[in-house]
Write a protein that holds these residues in place. Structure first.
Motif, short mmCIF file in Angstrom:
data_model
loop_
_atom_site.label_atom_id
_atom_site.label_comp_id
_atom_site.label_asym_id
_atom_site.label_seq_id
_atom_site.Cartn_x
_atom_site.Cartn_y
_atom_site.Cartn_z
N PHE A 142 61.34 29.07 8.95
CA PHE A 142 61.98 28.90 10.26
C PHE A 142 62.24 30.26 10.91
CE2 PHE A 142 63.96 24.57 9.09
CZ PHE A 142 62.89 23.90 9.68
N SER A 179 67.00 25.01 18.99
CA SER A 179 66.31 24.27 17.92
C SER A 179 66.29 25.07 16.62
CB SER A 179 64.88 23.94 18.35
OG SER A 179 64.87 23.13 19.50
N PHE A 180 66.01 26.38 16.74
CA PHE A 180 66.02 27.23 15.55
C PHE A 180 67.41 27.29 14.92
CE2 PHE A 180 67.35 31.50 14.15
CZ PHE A 180 66.74 31.51 12.91
N ILE A 237 61.94 27.11 3.21
CA ILE A 237 61.96 26.49 4.54
C ILE A 237 62.76 27.35 5.51
CG2 ILE A 237 62.83 24.51 5.85
CD1 ILE A 237 62.17 22.77 3.41
N ALA A 238 63.90 27.86 5.06
CA ALA A 238 64.73 28.70 5.93
C ALA A 238 63.98 29.97 6.35
CB ALA A 238 66.04 29.07 5.23
N CYS A 241 69.92 25.22 15.13
CA CYS A 241 70.29 23.93 14.51
C CYS A 241 69.52 23.71 13.21
CB CYS A 241 70.03 22.78 15.48
SG CYS A 241 71.14 22.76 16.90
N SER A 242 68.22 23.97 13.23
CA SER A 242 67.39 23.77 12.03
C SER A 242 67.83 24.68 10.90
CB SER A 242 65.92 24.03 12.37
OG SER A 242 65.46 23.18 13.39
N PHE A 243 68.12 25.94 11.23
CA PHE A 243 68.53 26.88 10.20
C PHE A 243 69.89 26.49 9.62
CE2 PHE A 243 70.28 30.82 8.50
CZ PHE A 243 69.20 31.32 7.78
N SER A 244 70.81 26.03 10.48
CA SER A 244 72.13 25.60 9.99
C SER A 244 72.01 24.37 9.09
CB SER A 244 73.06 25.30 11.17
OG SER A 244 73.39 26.47 11.87
N VAL A 245 71.16 23.41 9.49
CA VAL A 245 70.97 22.21 8.66
C VAL A 245 70.40 22.59 7.30
CG1 VAL A 245 69.63 20.08 8.44
CG2 VAL A 245 70.76 20.62 10.60
N THR A 246 69.42 23.49 7.28
CA THR A 246 68.85 23.94 6.01
C THR A 246 69.90 24.64 5.15
OG1 THR A 246 66.74 24.30 7.17
CG2 THR A 246 66.96 25.25 4.98
N CYS A 289 64.52 24.89 -0.22
CA CYS A 289 65.37 25.14 0.94
C CYS A 289 65.26 26.59 1.42
CB CYS A 289 66.84 24.83 0.60
SG CYS A 289 67.26 23.09 0.69
#
Length: 588
Positions: A491, A452-453, A487-488, A455-460, A484
């Motif tokens: 995370f 989850s981390f 947020i990164a 994926c979230s970090f890559s999307v950001t 952005c």
């Protein structure tokens, strides 16, 4: 009953009916094999033994530094420096090289942790197979081998051009044109083919001797680089750092702003491709724990320093808008009376650099193919190590001939456009893998918080990259980029606080986990965003082609190997079930 027994015991490729029966079972086999992971113990023992004799451990840290420098300081800097300065960064191209070098160093740290822990020839393929499973490793390995073959063909053709410059003979006299072939594939380069075949013979003969040849060529090349730097500082003018030749063009050290610097970094990153080949030599290193960290990271740091010196020298010689994008260093001296001989010297130096980078890359591509052969997703013939030379002769010869065939026909520009995106993708995957492996122990910890981390970090990171490139510069862009970034960081901090590391490296690990690998993930995504749309189309095409090969051949070959006891059937679900039944901790 007999028919069922025949289906389960015979090879998927023994007969045409057997192959069609195998195809009907593709979904089940994909579900079983695609995410199956191996363990470091299996890679170091069971799989390694399929090559027959061991590769000889004859390399020391200074050999790896020499191979790293030789692999990186080739034609890349001569090809990319001029274009990066003229079209993107201007005099700030020195910062482009520093940023690209920092990004390369972060990736090098990730490679080093894996290479020390699993000192095998497989590089990124092995690292991803023990982390994300067979399919991710195959897709990565296919892209890597393709990148190596295409870039080596491009480098070999550029050798012809620089050799012609060195001796004052036009490239057109070295090549001949076949009119019936399409443009871009009709200039036949026999010299490039001969160079590739000679290097193939050398790397088939001995790794130790290949390293010695590389050392000699690299030393000569470094002398030429020192000559270029000194000439630039002697003949250059610091006014060229800020004053363009045409007053109508933007001036200053940052003529195109930070955007130009980062776009230039994406372009010059091509000049750093090659350090990953050093990690493929891990199986032949005398003391992996000591030698690999010095060899991989040390070579990246030294090359970054050299590139910054070269780009500073180039920027002093000419205003950025007067630099020839195709021949920055040679063009700077051709225009000056009495200095034409310097162009010939630079051409000779570049020729030596091309030979070293070509040799290291061809060593790397053969070792990737060798380990992919051990996994049975390509024929095991590629995995064989010759008992007398202790080198992967089959893989070296096959890829050498393939590279020579491509170099014979294909234009340099067509080849270079195919390279960067695949390599950046592989570096991105390895950075994700090193985080995943630190925080997930298969069968004992849940992978979902880490996935989850990531994926979230890559999307950001993707959102940051899209905002950078498509939102007009101004206050709105600054606010969006800041949001952005915050947020990164949130995370990252939450992940660091809430998810404990499942394993600590026994010998050497990436420092400041998970911050440095996450920075590598971000920078690789950011640099990927700087590439053109055509590169993504080509990358998509070759990735789809790799998936087709995996579905039609590789998954069935590896399924047969598992059925015969040659491969482990373990994947996350199977290991977890095993742990629930036995209560025994799985090997990490």
């Amino acid at each position: 009953m007999n028919q069922t027994h025949q289906e389960t015991s015979s090879s998927s490729f023994s007969t045409i009916p057997a192959y069609f029966r195998a195809l009907t079972q593709t979904p089940k086999r994909l579900a079983r094999r695609a995410i199956s992971v191996s363990t470091p113990f299996e890679e170091l023992s069971q799989f390694k033994s399929r090559s027959g004799p061991d590769m000889r451990r004859s390399l020391r840290w200074y050999d790896l530094v020499g191979l790293g420098i030789g692999g990186m300081v080739g034609a890349g800097v001569f090809v990319t420096a001029g274009k990066a300065s003229h079209s993107y960064a201007g005099p700030a191209v020195v910062l482009s090289y520093a940023i690209a070098g920092f990004c390369a160093l972060l990736s090098a740290f990730c490679y080093t942790e894996f290479a020390v822990d699993i000192p095998l020839a497989g590089g990124a393929f092995t690292y991803l197979r023990v982390t994300f499973g067979e399919f991710a490793a195959f897709l990565t390995g296919a892209n890597l081998v393709l990148d190596y073959v295409l870039s080596n063909a491009a480098v070999a053709r550029s050798f012809t051009a620089y050799l012609g410059t060195a001796i004052g003979v036009s490239t057109s006299k070295w090549r001949f044109t076949l009119s019936f072939l399409p443009k871009g594939f009709n200039e036949i380069d026999v010299i490039a083919v001969l160079v590739i075949l000679i290097i193939t013979l050398i790397i088939c003969y001995s790794t130790r001797e290949s390293s010695a040849v590389n050392m000699v060529l690299t030393a000569l090349h470094l002398l030429f680089i020192a000559f270029i730097v000194v000439m630039g500082f002697i003949k250059g003018d610091v006014k060229n750092f800020t004053n363009p030749e045409n007053p109508n063009h933007p001036g200053g050290f940052f003529p195109h702003g930070l955007t130009g610097v980062f776009n230039g970094a994406a372009l010059v990153y091509l000049s750093y491709i090659g350090y990953d080949a050093v990690s493929t030599m891990a199986e032949e290193v005398h003391n992996p724990v000591k030698d690999i960290p010095i060899g991989v990271s040390g070579s990246v740091i030294l090359v970054t320093f050299l590139y910054c010196l070269m780009s500073t020298s180039m920027s002093m010689l000419l205003p950025y808008d007067a630099i020839d994008p195709e021949a920055a260093f040679t063009g700077a001296f051709k225009a000056e009376k009495g200095w034409e001989w310097v162009s010939n010297v630079i051409g000779g130096g570049a020729s030596f650099g091309i030979l070293t980078s070509l040799m290291v890359a061809m060593l790397g591509q053969a070792r990737y193919m060798c380990v992919i052969g051990r996994s049975n997703v390509v024929p095991a013939w590629f995995a064989r190590v010759h008992p007398k030379t202790s080198t992967p002769v089959n893989a070296s010869a096959f890829l050498g001939i393939l590279t020579a065939a491509i170099a014979l026909f294909t234009d340099l520009d067509i080849l270079l456009n195919l390279v960067s995106i695949g390599t950046l993708f592989v570096f991105y995957m390895v950075a994700n893998a090193v985080v995943y492996r630190r925080y997930v122990a298969i069968g004992t910890t849940s992978p979902w918080p880490t996935l989850s981390f990531l994926c979230s970090f890559s999307v950001t990171s993707v959102l940051f990259t899209l905002i950078w490139h498509f939102v007009p510069s101004g206050k709105l862009q600054g606010v969006m980029l800041g949001v952005c970034a915050i947020i990164a960081i949130i995370f990252l901090r939450l992940f660091q606080c809430l998810v404990p590391q499942a394993r600590k490296p026994e010998f050497w690990g990436v420092p400041l986990m998970p911050w440095l690998p996450s920075m590598s993930i971000f920078l690789n995504i950011f640099l990927l965003g700087s590439l053109d749309g055509a590169s993504y189309i080509r990358f998509g095409f070759f990735s789809v082609l790799s998936v087709v090969v995996y579905v039609l051949y590789s998954v069935h070959a590896s399924f047969d190997a598992e059925r015969n006891g040659s491969l482990s059937p373990k994947n996350g679900m199977i290991v977890l079930k095993h742990q629930e039944i036995s209560g025994v901790r799985a090997p990490i």
